[in-house]
Enzyme design. Structure first.
Site, PDB file in Angstrom:
ATOM      1  N   TRP A 118      44.024  85.093  40.046  1.00 23.39           N
ATOM      2  CA  TRP A 118      42.687  84.514  40.125  1.00 23.39           C
ATOM      3  C   TRP A 118      41.707  85.583  40.612  1.00 23.39           C
ATOM      4  CZ3 TRP A 118      39.793  83.209  44.736  1.00 23.39           C
ATOM      5  CH2 TRP A 118      38.596  82.534  44.453  1.00 23.39           C
TER       6      TRP A 118
ATOM      7  N   ASP B 260      27.825  71.714  36.773  1.00 24.33           N
ATOM      8  CA  ASP B 260      29.244  72.011  36.966  1.00 24.33           C
ATOM      9  C   ASP B 260      29.915  70.877  37.732  1.00 24.33           C
ATOM     10  OD1 ASP B 260      31.700  73.795  37.879  1.00 24.33           O
ATOM     11  OD2 ASP B 260      30.616  75.010  36.434  1.00 24.33           O
TER      12      ASP B 260
ATOM     13  N   LYS C  45      31.762  72.491  29.504  1.00 23.37           N
ATOM     14  CA  LYS C  45      32.659  73.488  30.097  1.00 23.37           C
ATOM     15  C   LYS C  45      33.949  72.749  30.443  1.00 23.37           C
ATOM     16  CE  LYS C  45      32.902  76.566  34.152  1.00 23.37           C
ATOM     17  NZ  LYS C  45      32.170  76.989  35.354  1.00 23.37           N
TER      18      LYS C  45
ATOM     19  N   ASP D   5      37.368  72.762  32.097  1.00 22.54           N
ATOM     20  CA  ASP D   5      38.059  73.518  33.139  1.00 22.54           C
ATOM     21  C   ASP D   5      39.490  73.006  33.308  1.00 22.54           C
ATOM     22  OD1 ASP D   5      38.403  75.291  35.239  1.00 22.54           O
ATOM     23  OD2 ASP D   5      36.687  74.572  36.399  1.00 22.54           O
TER      24      ASP D   5
ATOM     25  N   CYS E  54      37.720  77.235  30.264  1.00 25.27           N
ATOM     26  CA  CYS E  54      37.731  77.762  31.628  1.00 25.27           C
ATOM     27  C   CYS E  54      39.045  77.312  32.251  1.00 25.27           C
ATOM     28  CB  CYS E  54      36.547  77.171  32.391  1.00 25.27           C
ATOM     29  SG  CYS E  54      36.451  77.691  34.119  1.00 25.27           S
TER      30      CYS E  54
ATOM     31  N   ASP F 138      36.333  83.874  37.722  1.00 26.15           N
ATOM     32  CA  ASP F 138      35.470  83.388  38.803  1.00 26.15           C
ATOM     33  C   ASP F 138      34.900  84.545  39.597  1.00 26.15           C
ATOM     34  OD1 ASP F 138      35.493  80.722  38.333  1.00 26.15           O
ATOM     35  OD2 ASP F 138      37.057  80.229  39.779  1.00 26.15           O
TER      36      ASP F 138
HETATM   37  C1  DGJ Z   1      36.736  76.833  38.516  1.00 23.64           C
HETATM   38  C2  DGJ Z   1      35.753  77.455  37.580  1.00 23.64           C
HETATM   39  O1  DGJ Z   1      36.203  78.702  37.176  1.00 23.64           O
HETATM   40  C3  DGJ Z   1      34.394  77.542  38.272  1.00 23.64           C
HETATM   41  O2  DGJ Z   1      33.487  78.192  37.438  1.00 23.64           O
HETATM   42  C4  DGJ Z   1      33.937  76.159  38.594  1.00 23.64           C
HETATM   43  O3  DGJ Z   1      33.717  75.437  37.413  1.00 23.64           O
HETATM   44  C5  DGJ Z   1      34.968  75.466  39.465  1.00 23.64           C
HETATM   45  N1  DGJ Z   1      36.273  75.523  38.869  1.00 23.64           N
HETATM   46  C6  DGJ Z   1      34.577  74.035  39.702  1.00 23.64           C
HETATM   47  O4  DGJ Z   1      35.540  73.336  40.342  1.00 23.64           O
END
Ligand code: DGJ
Length: 719
Positions: free
Chosen positions: A189, A356, A466, A468, A516, A538
């Site tokens: 990460w 987000d 987006k 995730d 994502c 991130d």
């Molecule tokens: C992980 C993503 O990579 C971030 O950009 C954001 O969306 C967070 N999650 C939100 O929980």
């Protein structure tokens, strides 16, 4: 183009810039050649392995299978290298002997339920073993514009009993010599896809993921490059998997001096039992080749992604320039905070506001709400409509964050369906980011997700999503799957995921979807078949982004990795870099901002409009240009990318100095790829240089004036 010469039983597959040759000898489908175009009608069988030493296991009059280059190596008939395919018969037999049984050429070949490259022509070669009761159809797709071959395999139980598959890789590539280094992309990460280059050793080296995701820890990509290969010279072979769940790629330097590169679904905790007549399809793997070094190999993958994998409607079209509220507010927002960001975006060239995490359920931190895709009315009492209307009033589109595969134990969904979360009987499920993973191998769970997400998309004017995914799967097990599917849970998860993508992404063709996964932890060719771009990492610090974007570009084009400008000190690592550098690095992919625009110092805010105009003028370079990595931040003190238009009419050069050193040596950064005979004007200085000069000595740099993390950006136009 695909040719079969009946007399010599030879197949020649021609893609632009590469040929792939194989032939049938003693019934075995042997690999003959992959690389730069040559006359494949020359008798390449003469280069086969030599007659074996008497110790080698073989049938009389044949060459041992341990000596040959094989297209579908299996286990039990003398090939002791890593097999691509491993089976067990009902009595536990492991021997299999696959022999050529026929072939056909198909057009517009697609995999059922999995993403695959769009190619016109595909060769399907059938190998069979009547004793084991198995046939394997090997698929080879060629491309008339990319030096690559896409491969997959379909396994059929042709016997009368059960057949257990214990390994079903997508493909194997045997190279006749072992003069290579292996390059893979490791990470974690906030530092995804760091290149690692090691000599190919004798024995097996492998990289894999066991996380039911392609993962940040290793990326499903590997390259074999000549030992002295550079960015611009040397033979380079690459393998990338069109797959997003647990995978493995192995490289074996064998005792006879050959190298085998192979991979596909991870055979760890995998098996699949086929009843008579049943089939199993592997995901696709792509092999690409370049004689122009590692850079050439990357450009081959870049073209392949843009032309044959990415969703055609979005692949090369201008992208939204977003402002995302994550780093601006995290979970702590109300209408007022969001409106101030939206208002400040008006007239800046930013065209999309993305809301987000935190807009739904009882979501005020990461402990609750995942799975409840209804608006958090405590935070946003009048729903999303006031935000969407505010966006529209300011000329912006609206985007929304989802994490459809997940559930918090503290959610209405979990309270109603605790059994929908993945768990293994007898074990308390592990939490990761205080959440669990939904068992999307179950159709009723998928149906629920599809209707919950599609309802939000239908009821609101949403232009951008987006998607995730913030944890890996543990306690792999599905209560509902039949015994057979439980053997390959990680693969069933991938099939469930791709089903969700089809029913949500393809069902909403007007919505732009960004992938994502806790940053860029699921960045693979499978995801890119659905998502034109993926959040790269991130880590938004420009310094780290130089490393991350450099490594990501080994396999993935700049158009696929989104890059945002954020504030300093950077939230992830505390580093301060110049605003202009953050912008320069964020312009090397689909760009945007990840900050509270209303709180920016006026002098920075004033630059945003100009930054976005500048980005739009040359966005085509990001979307479809050729990338040259001209300064390696892992090897020296500078990061450099050169993007050159396909027609060579323009280019953009970005150089970032990492750490300043007093009185340091000035690097020479050659800029290849331009038309050697043409003259180019540098927009920033007015100077004019020819392509051959640029390729030899680059541009004059004011290197000593540059401080830590200063960037120099030069736009070149052919005059
Ligand atoms: C992980 C993503 O990579 C971030 O950009 C954001 O969306 C967070 N999650 C939100 O929980």
């Amino acid at each position: 183009m695909i040719c079969f010469d009946e007399k010599s039983a030879t197949f020649t597959l021609t893609s632009k810039g590469a040929v792939y040759s194989m032939g049938v000898t003693d019934g075995v489908l042997e690999h003959r050649y992959f690389g730069a175009p040559i006359h494949c009608d020359d008798d390449l069988s003469l280069f086969r392995g030599e007659a074996a030493a008497s110790f080698e296991a073989r049938l009389p009059g044949t060459v041992s299978q341990n000596q040959i280059l094989s297209e579908a190596p299996a286990y039990g008939r003398g090939d002791f290298r890593e097999p691509m395919l491993v089976f067990r018969g009902e009595a536990g037999e492991t021997t299999v002997d696959l022999k050529y049984a026929g072939h056909r050429i198909v057009s517009d070949h697609e995999l059922d339920g999995m993403p695959s490259c769009r190619g016109k022509e595909t060769l399907a070669v059938t190998l069979s073993d009547p004793v084991r009761g198995v046939s394997v159809e090997l698929f080879y797709t060629v491309f008339d514009d990319v030096p690559a071959i896409a491969r997959s395999a379909r396994i059929t139980n042709t016997g009368e009993g059960k057949l257990k598959i214990v390994r079903a890789y997508s493909a194997a590539l045997d190279l006749p010599d072992n003069g290579y280094d292996l390059i893979t992309l490791y990470g974690a990460w906030t530092r995804e896809r760091m290149p690692e280059r090691t000599p190919v050793r004798h024995g097996v080296t492998s990289v894999d993921a066991k996380r039911v995701s392609s993962s940040a820890a290793q990326n499903p990509f590997a390259a074999l490059v000549e030992k002295n290969a550079t960015e611009t010279a040397g033979r380079a072979y690459g393998m990338a998997l069109v797959y997003s769940s647990s995978w493995k790629i192995s490289c074996e330097g064998a005792q006879n001096g050959t190298v085998r590169l192979l991979g596909g679904i991870n055979d760890f905790a995998f098996s699949k039992t086929l009843a008579p007549g049943e089939t199993f399809d592997t995901p696709e793997a792509v092999f690409a080749f370049s004689s122009d070094g590692i850079g050439g190999l990357s450009r081959a993958f870049h073209d392949l992604v843009r032309e044959h994998i990415a969703p055609p409607a979005f692949a090369k079209t201008p992208r939204p320039i977003v402002v995302n509220n994550w780093e601006a507010t995290y979970f702590d927002f109300d209408y007022g905070r969001l409106f101030s960001i939206i208002d400040a975006a008006e007239g800046t060239g930013i065209d999309t506001f993305v809301l987000d995490d935190g807009w739904f359920g009882a979501r005020n931190d990461d402990s609750a709400g995942l799975g409840d895709w209804t608006v958090n009315l405590n935070k946003l009492p009048e729903g999303l409509t006031p935000i969407i209307e505010r966006c529209h009033a300011r000329g912006l589109k609206f985007g929304l964050w989802f994490e459809p595969e997940m559930v918090n134990p503290n959610s209405d969904l979990y309270r109603a369906h605790p059994d929908w979360a993945i768990s293994c009987p007898g074990y308390e499920p592990l939490l990761s980011r205080r959440q669990l993973v939904l068992d999307i191998t179950r159709p009723e769970v998928r149906d629920h997700i599809v209707s919950a997400v599609n309802r939000v998309l239908k009821e609101n004017a949403i232009d951008y999503v987006k998607w995730d995914s913030n944890r890996n799967v543990t306690e792999l097990f599905s209560d509902a799957a039949d015994e057979n599917d439980r053997e390959c849970f990680a693969h069933e998860y991938a099939l469930g995921l791709y089903d969700l993508f089809r029913r949500i992404i393809f069902a909403n063709p007007g919505v732009f979807f960004e992938g994502c996964s806790g940053g860029g932890a699921r960045f693979d060719l499978g995801m890119l078949a659905y998502f034109p771009q993926i959040w790269t990492s991130d880590d938004t610090d420009a310094g780290m982004r130089c490393l991350i974007q450099y490594g990501t570009s080994y396999a993935y084009p700049p158009s696929t990795g989104s890059c945002h400008v954020s504030v300093c000190p950077n939230h992830q690592n505390g580093r301060t870099t110049p605003f202009a550098t953050r912008c320069a690095v964020a312009h090397l992919g689909p760009t945007g901002y990840e900050l509270d625009l209303s709180k920016l110092p006026p002098e920075e805010r004033a630059q945003i409009r100009e930054q976005n105009e500048r980005y739009r003028r040359d966005e085509d370079l990001v979307l479809s240009g050729d990338l040259y990595r001209v300064a390696d931040p892992f090897a020296g003190n500078a990061f450099g990318f050169l993007l050159v238009a396909k027609d060579k009419t323009k280019a953009a050069f970005t150089l970032v100095k990492l750490l300043n050193e007093t009185n340091s040596e000035r690097p020479v950064v050659p800029l290849p790829g331009l038309d050697p005979a043409a003259a180019y004007r540098v927009e920033e200085t007015g100077a004019v240089f020819h392509g051959d000069t640029l390729a030899a000595v680059g541009l004059p740099l004011e290197w000593k004036k540059m401080r830590d993390f200063d960037a120099a950006v030069c736009h070149l136009t052919r005059v």
